[in-house]
Design an enzyme around this catalytic site. Structure first.
Site, PDB file in Angstrom:
ATOM      1  N   THR A   9       0.972  -1.172  -0.051  1.00  0.00           N
ATOM      2  CA  THR A   9       0.126   0.091   0.071  1.00  0.00           C
ATOM      3  C   THR A   9       0.727   1.301  -0.057  1.00  0.00           C
ATOM      4  O   THR A   9       0.685   2.269  -0.620  1.00  0.00           O
ATOM      5  CB  THR A   9      -1.014   0.182   1.138  1.00  0.00           C
ATOM      6  OG1 THR A   9      -1.513  -1.209   1.322  1.00  0.00           O
ATOM      7  CG2 THR A   9      -1.879   1.278   1.218  1.00  0.00           C
ATOM      8  N   HIS A  33      -8.713  -6.587   2.886  1.00  0.00           N
ATOM      9  CA  HIS A  33      -7.242  -7.048   3.128  1.00  0.00           C
ATOM     10  C   HIS A  33      -7.190  -8.692   3.288  1.00  0.00           C
ATOM     11  O   HIS A  33      -7.794  -8.866   4.243  1.00  0.00           O
ATOM     12  CB  HIS A  33      -6.720  -6.097   4.183  1.00  0.00           C
ATOM     13  CG  HIS A  33      -5.123  -6.276   4.200  1.00  0.00           C
ATOM     14  ND1 HIS A  33      -4.239  -7.221   4.657  1.00  0.00           N
ATOM     15  CD2 HIS A  33      -4.054  -5.397   4.073  1.00  0.00           C
ATOM     16  CE1 HIS A  33      -3.055  -7.106   4.566  1.00  0.00           C
ATOM     17  NE2 HIS A  33      -2.840  -5.761   4.241  1.00  0.00           N
ATOM     18  N   HIS A  58      -2.910  -2.673  -5.072  1.00  0.00           N
ATOM     19  CA  HIS A  58      -1.929  -3.846  -5.513  1.00  0.00           C
ATOM     20  C   HIS A  58      -2.717  -5.076  -5.700  1.00  0.00           C
ATOM     21  O   HIS A  58      -3.935  -5.166  -5.259  1.00  0.00           O
ATOM     22  CB  HIS A  58      -0.732  -3.971  -4.486  1.00  0.00           C
ATOM     23  CG  HIS A  58      -1.276  -4.137  -3.162  1.00  0.00           C
ATOM     24  ND1 HIS A  58      -1.699  -5.185  -2.567  1.00  0.00           N
ATOM     25  CD2 HIS A  58      -1.168  -3.014  -2.049  1.00  0.00           C
ATOM     26  CE1 HIS A  58      -1.935  -4.959  -1.263  1.00  0.00           C
ATOM     27  NE2 HIS A  58      -1.812  -3.785  -0.927  1.00  0.00           N
TER      28      HIS A  58
HETATM   29  C1  GP9 Z   1      -2.407  -0.750   6.569  1.00  0.00           C
HETATM   30  C2  GP9 Z   1      -2.857  -0.970   5.116  1.00  0.00           C
HETATM   31  C3  GP9 Z   1      -2.302  -2.237   4.691  1.00  0.00           C
HETATM   32  O1  GP9 Z   1      -2.357   0.615   7.066  1.00  0.00           O
HETATM   33  O2  GP9 Z   1      -2.321   0.262   4.342  1.00  0.00           O
HETATM   34  O3  GP9 Z   1      -1.215  -2.320   3.986  1.00  0.00           O
HETATM   35  P1  GP9 Z   1      -0.719  -3.436   3.128  1.00  0.00           P
HETATM   36  O4  GP9 Z   1      -0.278  -4.605   4.044  1.00  0.00           O
HETATM   37  O5  GP9 Z   1      -1.875  -3.672   2.215  1.00  0.00           O
HETATM   38  O6  GP9 Z   1       0.655  -2.868   2.488  1.00  0.00           O
HETATM   39 MN    MN Z   2      -2.788  -2.673   0.378  1.00  0.00          MN
END
Ligand code: GP9
Ligand code: MN
Length: 493
Positions: free
Chosen positions: A172, A287, A347
């Protein structure tokens, strides 16, 4: 302070050796002690690595690192990282930047005059869609649309269906970096961590100079991905982190505050912002491992051998619904007509470990060619008063900044950037991914093989040859900028 005692003891040993009572250990015992200490250290590291793969290479959260390896080791690690990057920085000078500047200028294309300044003075609402890949758009699972809202919204917006994420280990945070700097992320580690003190000229800084109020909203702890430090370098005026949200067990799923509550609470922050504003929202519910409460589920999971893929669709749907409510609230509060809305996938969400389930879903084999095609994420740009249009230009996250600034009527030749305005008819169809794979209008290159996009089959390497050098060059120039902190030498024309 952590290392002060060692220094103190060393000095004491040198100047006041009598302070120490001498005790002799035989070499055998000493060796045993050393091996034991090293053994315990590495055992701990292995446990930490098992719990959080790529813990040290990704350095994604200081808190998690400290929890896993301890404060002392964390500082050692941090000191090494710091020394390495300051050495590279110290050796760099301004002449390296001139070469890069020439390259960037030579590759700059004519802009599309028709759309230039179309959204001048409008608010900008940027939404990062966690782990959202393009393959869910306009698709169904168990006979039901996965993203009914997005499918509709696309019809009223510019939709880029050949848009690739270009993130590396920084996930992210890398996507945030690319989108706001139009530079590539790093090949290893997260630039948010390793080069947070660099000089940048990111979108929030540019827009602040143009009189915008700039804020990022994300209901996670502020140190995650080093955002609290990096956002200062990017020029954000305000970061609404988890402390600015009411987070309880009732409104949390998976990684934290659910997207519906996140957007709902964010609206009241948004309403208090001076206009025009540039506000970035980072969603979280979709996520890995894509868990959702039974009562929040409006789409039945998929049925395959991958629990991850099965659960992915309902969480994507959840975020889709959260977005629908958010857009509804923007309309209700009169913000919709005054804002350009940019939605992008940060992503991939489904890794190659789930290829067999993916292949079942897509009804085709997942070859290396398909794996790269799966790196496409949605980019949707809604400009009030404009009709919808699907644009198939090959593009990447690096192109978002020039495209946005163009719509806002801000000249792009003032900045060093690798992206191109996506509305320009002259845009070269060429996108490089962080692992040096690249995609052109007709070809796709990955793992040393050139593929014909029409057939998806491997073809003679010559067809890709002429872009090979360019792909390496771009990544290399961008890395040089970051490692040498070269933008500190940049003088705006
Ligand atoms: C956490 C979120 C997720 O703040 O941005 O991060 P990621 O694991 O997708 O890089
Ligand atoms: Mn992410």
């Amino acid at each position: 302070m952590y290392f002060a005692d060692i220094l103190f003891l060393m000095l004491l040993l040198k100047y006041k050796p009598k302070t120490f009572r001498e005790s002799r250990y035989n070499p055998q015992d000493r060796k045993f002690f050393l091996l034991m200490a090293l053994g315990v250290t590495f055992f701990n590291l292995a446990l930490a690595e098992a719990a959080r793969p790529e813990l040290l290479t990704r350095t994604f959260d200081r808190e998690i690192l400290v929890k896993n390896i301890g404060t002392y080791h964390y500082h050692l690690y941090d000191a090494i990282l710091q020394t390495k990057s300051s050495a590279q920085r110290a050796l760099a000078d301004g002449s390296e930047l001139s070469e890069i500047e020439n390259y960037v200028r030579a590759n700059q294309k004519e802009v599309n005059d028709e759309l230039y300044g179309l959204a001048k003075g409008k608010n900008v609402i940027l939404v990062s869609l966690e782990s959202t890949q393009s393959f869910v758009i306009n698709k169904t699972v168990n006979g039901e649309e996965i993203t009914p809202f997005l499918n509709q919204f696309i019809k009223e917006s510019y939709y880029f269906n050949n848009f690739y994420h270009q993130t590396g280990q920084g996930k992210t945070s890398d996507s945030e970096f690319i989108i706001e700097n139009s530079l590539y992320p790093l090949g290893r580690g997260a630039v948010f961590f390793t080069h947070a003190q660099n000089e940048y000229k990111a979108t929030p800084e540019i827009l602040t100079e143009k009189g915008y109020y700039t804020a990022s909203l994300h209901a996670n702890n502020k140190s995650f991905w080093n955002r609290d430090i990096m956002y200062d370098s990017l020029g954000y005026q305000r970061f609404y982190d988890s402390d600015e949200y009411k987070v309880s067990e009732g409104n949390s799923i998976n990684w934290g505050l659910n997207d519906k509550s996140f957007f709902k609470q964010s609206i009241s922050h948004l309403k208090r912002m001076p206009e025009p504003f540039y506000a970035k929202f980072i969603t979280l519910t979709n996520h890995f491992p894509f868990t959702l409460n039974e009562e929040d589920r409006t789409l039945e999971p998929y049925r395959s051998n991958s629990k991850t893929l099965n659960q992915y669709f309902p969480t994507v749907r959840y975020t889709d619904e959260a977005l629908e409510r958010f857009i509804g609230d923007l309309k209700r509060d009169g913000l919709y007509e005054d804002s350009i809305i940019v939605l992008y996938g940060d992503h991939y969400g489904i890794s190659e470990n789930h290829n067999s389930a993916m292949s079942q879903f897509l009804g085709k084999e997942i070859t290396p060619f398909e794996s790269i095609q799966l790196q496409r994420v949605p980019l949707i740009i809604h400009v009030p008063g404009q009709k919808g249009k699907t644009i198939s230009t090959v593009s990447g996250q690096i192109d978002v900044r020039p495209t946005l600034l163009h719509l806002l009527g801000i000249e792009n030749d003032d900045y060093i950037e690798f992206g191109k305005d996506l509305f320009s008819e002259e845009k070269l169809e060429f996108t490089v991914l962080r692992d040096s794979s690249f995609i052109t209008k007709d070809y796709l290159y990955t793992m040393d093989t050139c593929y014909d996009k029409k057939t998806g089959a491997a073809t003679a390497k010559d067809s890709c040859e002429k872009y090979l050098e360019k792909a390496k060059q771009e990544l290399d120039y961008s890395d040089k900028i970051i490692y040498g902190d070269l933008l500190r030498f940049y003088e705006q024309p």
